[in-house]
Write an enzyme that holds these catalytic residues in place. Structure first.
Site, PDB file in Angstrom:
ATOM      1  N   ASP A   1       4.025  24.830 -31.507  1.00 38.45           N
ATOM      2  CA  ASP A   1       3.932  23.687 -31.039  1.00 38.45           C
ATOM      3  C   ASP A   1       4.390  22.635 -31.821  1.00 38.45           C
ATOM      4  O   ASP A   1       4.950  22.583 -33.044  1.00 38.45           O
ATOM      5  CB  ASP A   1       2.413  23.603 -30.716  1.00 38.45           C
TER       6      ASP A   1
ATOM      7  N   ASP B   1       8.661  19.497 -21.186  1.00 38.34           N
ATOM      8  CA  ASP B   1       7.542  20.205 -20.608  1.00 38.34           C
ATOM      9  C   ASP B   1       7.319  19.700 -19.026  1.00 38.34           C
ATOM     10  O   ASP B   1       7.016  18.459 -18.824  1.00 38.34           O
ATOM     11  CB  ASP B   1       6.176  19.465 -21.341  1.00 38.34           C
TER      12      ASP B   1
ATOM     13  N   HIS C   1      -3.699  17.460 -30.228  1.00 41.04           N
ATOM     14  CA  HIS C   1      -2.772  16.352 -30.434  1.00 41.04           C
ATOM     15  C   HIS C   1      -3.541  15.321 -31.303  1.00 41.04           C
ATOM     16  O   HIS C   1      -3.039  14.707 -32.278  1.00 41.04           O
ATOM     17  CB  HIS C   1      -2.356  15.508 -29.482  1.00 41.04           C
TER      18      HIS C   1
ATOM     19  N   LYS D   1       2.868  29.326 -23.043  1.00 41.71           N
ATOM     20  CA  LYS D   1       2.191  28.789 -24.172  1.00 41.71           C
ATOM     21  C   LYS D   1       0.666  28.725 -23.817  1.00 41.71           C
ATOM     22  O   LYS D   1       0.292  29.243 -22.619  1.00 41.71           O
ATOM     23  CB  LYS D   1       2.650  27.450 -24.295  1.00 41.71           C
ATOM     24  N   HIS D   2      -0.181  28.629 -24.684  1.00 42.57           N
ATOM     25  CA  HIS D   2      -0.085  28.150 -26.110  1.00 42.57           C
ATOM     26  C   HIS D   2      -1.022  29.298 -26.875  1.00 42.57           C
ATOM     27  O   HIS D   2      -2.212  29.292 -27.056  1.00 42.57           O
ATOM     28  CB  HIS D   2      -0.982  26.905 -26.296  1.00 42.57           C
TER      29      HIS D   2
ATOM     30  N   ARG E   1      -4.379  22.217 -16.209  1.00 39.07           N
ATOM     31  CA  ARG E   1      -3.075  22.894 -16.500  1.00 39.07           C
ATOM     32  C   ARG E   1      -2.974  24.533 -16.526  1.00 39.07           C
ATOM     33  O   ARG E   1      -2.160  25.110 -16.229  1.00 39.07           O
ATOM     34  CB  ARG E   1      -2.747  22.543 -17.835  1.00 39.07           C
TER      35      ARG E   1
END
Length: 399
Positions: free
Chosen positions: A299, A115, A227, A214-215, A184
Site C-alpha cells: 500500500d 483506485d 492513512h 486488496k488489502h 467499500r
C-alpha cells in the site's frame, strides 16, 4: 502381428509419451518466454531493475520535470493517479499520453494506475456514471452482476488509457467501527466477499486491465485508518484463516495476478514489522503457506502508518526484504528517489542480493507481458455508450 511391427508400435508409443511429457512440463512458448525474460533482465542495469520496482505519484495535471526524470533517469515501473490529477477526460488522456511518450525509449511499458473501486472511491473525471457501493452490490449478491461491474470498471480505465486498477476490495467488513473500509467491502460474510470479489476481479481482467486485490491480509477488523496511524489487529493465524484470509486464498486459487499488502501490525504473526514490511506475512504466509506466485505491491508508503514510524528509504528496503515486488509511493517525487537510492545502496552493500531484485523484476515483466501492455497513445474519450451500460447494470443492482 510381427515382432518388427510390435517394435515400431512400442517405439511410436514411447515417442508420443516423451513428447506429451515434455510439453506438460514445458508448455508451448513457455521456455521461449523464460529465455526472453532472462535475456531482458540480464541486459538491464541495476538502476533499471530497481526502477521497475517503483510505482510513483505524479504532480499536477500535466507532465512536469520531476515526473519526466522519474521516467527517463530512474526508469520507474509506473504511476498512480488521484482525482486532483484528473480534471477532465481530454486532459487525463493527454497527461497519460505524455507519460507514455516520455517512456518510449524504455524497454518496458508503464503501469498506469488508479483506485477506481466504484461507490465512494472513484478517480476518473468527466461525468462518468458511478456504481453503488460494494456493500449495496453485496446485498444484491449476484455474481453475474459483479462480473459486469468489473468488466465496466475495466472498460472505464481502458477508455482513458489506464492499465491497472487497485480494485476490488476483498476485506471482510467484520468491524462496524472500521473507519476506512465500511461500505467499500461487499459483506461481513467471507463467502459473499470471495464470490463477488473474484467475479469483479475477473471482469476487470477481461478488458486487458490488471486487477489488484486488496488489502492483504485483511483490513476489515481495524478501528484505525492506516492513512492516519498504524492499526493493530490482535488475531492469530488460525483466526485470520477462519475469516480475513478466506477471500484472498480463493482469489489466489482463481489466478489473482497482483495483491496489495496493507500497513497493519499483527503482533501474533510479527510483533516488530507491519504486514507490508513483514517477511513472516509477505513471504512465509502469502507466498509459502498460501502458494501465491504473482506480484506483491505495498500500500502507499507515504501513509502515516509507515511515514510516522520509518524513513522512506528504510521502509522501501524492508519491504523488499519482506518479499514485496512493487513499492507504491503515491506522493512526492523526492520520496520516490530516496527509496530508489536506498534500494541501490542496500544491494551494493550486500544487504539485499541482486538475485532477490531479479526475482521481483522477473515477476513484474511477466505481469506486464501477460497483459500485453504497451505505451500506446489513447484517442479522445467517448463516455456515452459506457454510461448507458453502467446505468443498465445499476438498474439491476438497485431493483
Amino acid at each position: 502381428m510381427s515382432k518388427k511391427k510390435i517394435g515400431y508400435s512400442l517405439l511410436t508409443v514411447m515417442i508420443l509419451v516423451f513428447i506429451l511429457s515434455y510439453f506438460a512440463i514445458n508448455p508451448i512458448g513457455g521456455k521461449n518466454r523464460e529465455d526472453h525474460h532472462h535475456s531482458l533482465i540480464s541486459n538491464m542495469t541495476l538502476d533499471e531493475k530497481i526502477g521497475q520496482m517503483l510505482v510513483a505519484g505524479v504532480n499536477g495535471t500535466q507532465m512536469d520535470e520531476p515526473t519526466k526524470k522519474l521516467i527517463q533517469t530512474h526508469k520507474v515501473g509506473g504511476f498512480i493517479f488521484f482525482s486532483d490529477h484528473l480534471k477532465r477526460p481530454e486532459q487525463t488522456v493527454r497527461f497519460l499520453n505524455q507519460l507514455k511518450d516520455a517512456n518510449a525509449d524504455n524497454p518496458l511499458p508503464l503501469l498506469l494506475s488508479v483506485d477506481q473501486e466504484g461507490g465512494n472511491v472513484t478517480r476518473l473525471p468527466g461525468g462518468l456514471a458511478n456504481f453503488p457501493t460494494n456493500q449495496r452490490i453485496g446485498n444484491a449478491n449476484d455474481p453475474d452482476i459483479s462480473y459486469e461491474v468489473g468488466s465496466l470498471l475495466g472498460q472505464e480505465l481502458k477508455e482513458f488509457g489506464f492499465n491497472l486498477n487497485f480494485a476490488p476490495v476483498l476485506d471482510v467488513n467484520s468491524n462496524p467501527d472500521n473507519p476506512i473500509i465500511g461500505d467499500r467491502s461487499f459483506s461481513a460474510d467471507p463467502d459473499i466477499v470471495s464470490e463477488l470479489g473474484i467475479q469483479t476481479m475477473k471482469g476487470i481482467e477481461s478488458q486487458g486491465v490488471i486487477s489488484s486485490i486488496k488489502h492483504f491480509p485483511g483490513h476489515g477488523d481495524t478501528s484505525v485508518d492506516s492513512h492516519l496511524a498504524l492499526p493493530v489487529v490482535n488475531k492469530s493465524l488460525q483466526e485470520l484463516q477462519s475469516l480475513e484470509l478466506i477471500p484472498f486464498k480463493r482469489a489466489i486459487d482463481e489466478g489473482a495476478d497482483l495483491i496489495m499488502v496493507a500497513h497493519i501490525l499483527l503482533p501474533k504473526l510479527d510483533d516488530t514489522y507491519p504486514s507490508s514490511l513483514s517477511e513472516n506475512i509477505v513471504t512465509n504466509l502469502l507466498r509459502n503457506k498460501m502458494n501465491y506466485k504473482g506480484v506483491v505491491i505495498t500500500d502507499d508508503m507515504t501513509m502515516k502508518a509507515i511515514a510516522d514510524n520509518y524513513g522512506m528509504g528504510d521502509a522501501a528496503v524492508q519491504a523488499v526484504k519482506a518479499g514485496s515486488d512493487l513499492i507504491l509511493i503515491a506522493h512526492d517525487a523526492q520520496k520516490a528517489v530516496t527509496a530508489l537510492e536506498a534500494l541501490k545502496s542496500a544491494v551494493e552493500k550486500g544487504e539485499i542480493s541482486e538475485e532477490r531484485i531479479d526475482e521481483s523484476v522477473k515477476r513484474i515483466i511477466q505481469l506486464k507481458r501477460s497483459y500485453s501492455l504497451e505505451d500506446t497513445q489513447t484517442d479522445d474519450v467517448d463516455l456515452t455508450d459506457l454510461n448507458q451500460s453502467i446505468d443498465a447494470v445499476n438498474s439491476k443492482i438497485l431493483q
